[in-house]
Motif scaffolding. Sequence first.
Motif, PDB file in Angstrom:
ATOM      1  N   MET A 104     -57.952  72.489 -41.166  1.00 39.61           N
ATOM      2  CA  MET A 104     -57.035  71.689 -41.978  1.00 39.61           C
ATOM      3  C   MET A 104     -57.768  70.477 -42.506  1.00 39.61           C
ATOM      4  SD  MET A 104     -53.364  69.987 -40.970  1.00 39.61           S
ATOM      5  CE  MET A 104     -52.571  71.584 -40.876  1.00 39.61           C
ATOM      6  N   SER A 144     -53.202  80.506 -49.056  1.00 32.42           N
ATOM      7  CA  SER A 144     -52.516  79.725 -48.021  1.00 32.42           C
ATOM      8  C   SER A 144     -50.998  79.772 -48.078  1.00 32.42           C
ATOM      9  CB  SER A 144     -52.985  78.262 -48.092  1.00 32.42           C
ATOM     10  OG  SER A 144     -54.308  78.171 -47.619  1.00 32.42           O
ATOM     11  N   GLY A 168     -51.988  75.781 -44.514  1.00 33.13           N
ATOM     12  CA  GLY A 168     -53.061  74.795 -44.536  1.00 33.13           C
ATOM     13  C   GLY A 168     -52.966  73.840 -45.704  1.00 33.13           C
TER      14      GLY A 168
END
Length: 444
Positions: free
Chosen positions: A1, A89, A118
């Motif tokens: 992240m 994502s 993320g």
Amino acid sequence: MAPRRRTLLAAVSTATASAVAGCAGFLADETDDDRDDPTAATDVATALVEDLGNERFERASERFRSNQRSRYGDPGRLERLWLALTTTSGSFEEILETSVTEEQQLRAVEVTAAFERGDHDCTVVVDGETQVRNCGLSDEYERPSYVDPDAITTQSVTLSVPDCSLPGTVTTPAEGDDVPGVVLVHDDGPMTADTPRGGTKTFADLAEGLATDGVATLRYDKRVPACEVAPEEYTLDRVTVDDAAVAIDRLRNVDGVDPNRIVVVGHGLGGRAAPRIANRDGGLAGVVGLAAPARPYPDFTFAQLEHKVSVGTHEWADLTATYETWRDEIDRVRSGEYEPAERLLGKPGAFWDSVGGYDHLETAAETDVPVLLCQGERDFQVSASDDLERWDGGFAGATTVETYADCNHLFMPGEGESVAVAYAVRNNVDEAVVDDIAAWVRGL
């Protein structure tokens, strides 16, 4: 992240600010517009991202300065940029933070956005009239969780190849002796050792992941861009096969590596060339083909562009123009009506001559070493039906096939239709791919 940032304003050099992926060189384009305050630039940038998040691509395009709209603000380009983020994502959730860097009358606003799986960064360049000049992805690479830095060691090496030198990196397990070794061979196009594309580094993931799993690796800068190659000398041997042979010999002489257990792992074009590399060497323990194309190369190359044009609901004018040009050129490539230095489908004629003169399937039938073929099912460049089936059963040695439902051409996971822009979105090679290669190599 990605780390979350506080909103800030900082003066930076043009060189630093213009290194943003997708916006390279842009802050050097000066303007005489009146300077605005950073809050206004941030408002414009966040409004643009919110438009993208709500799939208002035409409205997002209207935020661009009129003389930049066709190049950077084309709705088709913006849609593909957003698809790259969401296919990697998941759905967009919110804007987390912004930061601003300033150079003369332009401000680069970095926007950190949260997605289902993320956070990702993009940079929006705003001028003194609060109009958007450019936008692009600016993710930074992150080492995958399956790599244990304490379990590996690295050393820089130099490959002495004809006419130049290629920087490389050997990565080995920190413990163990007589371990098997892998030489990573690049896909098509200019590539350095890590194969960086924005927020991804395919070969860095593979090299460090395999070393963590007990397999030594050597990766190196490709001849292009490390060295100058004249168009008429741009052949498969010159840019791929010859240098791989040097790399194999270099890895055999690394302390702690078993010289009798060296494997070539070729990605894309490197996988297509792997049988030629293996047969030339004569002493490899095995070959791994990662998304290795088996179709006629001009057809395979043009099919990639057809996919890029078809993705999404908005036409991207620049991409369509390239498609029209390539459609006219492909018949010339197929007929051989070109000069060695002439560029067709993005490559010199010498490349097309060399690829056309290499019968990869016939060479595979003479390659009597174990073979592992890996294919991502979300790969729009190489496919199980068009390519993998042509390879399967065609090697003289025992062949193992592995497919990965969620992986794209870089063997990185996602969902939905693949887009090329996703190669720059922060992601890593799927751990299952690394584990499968390592287990197969160790078992030789």
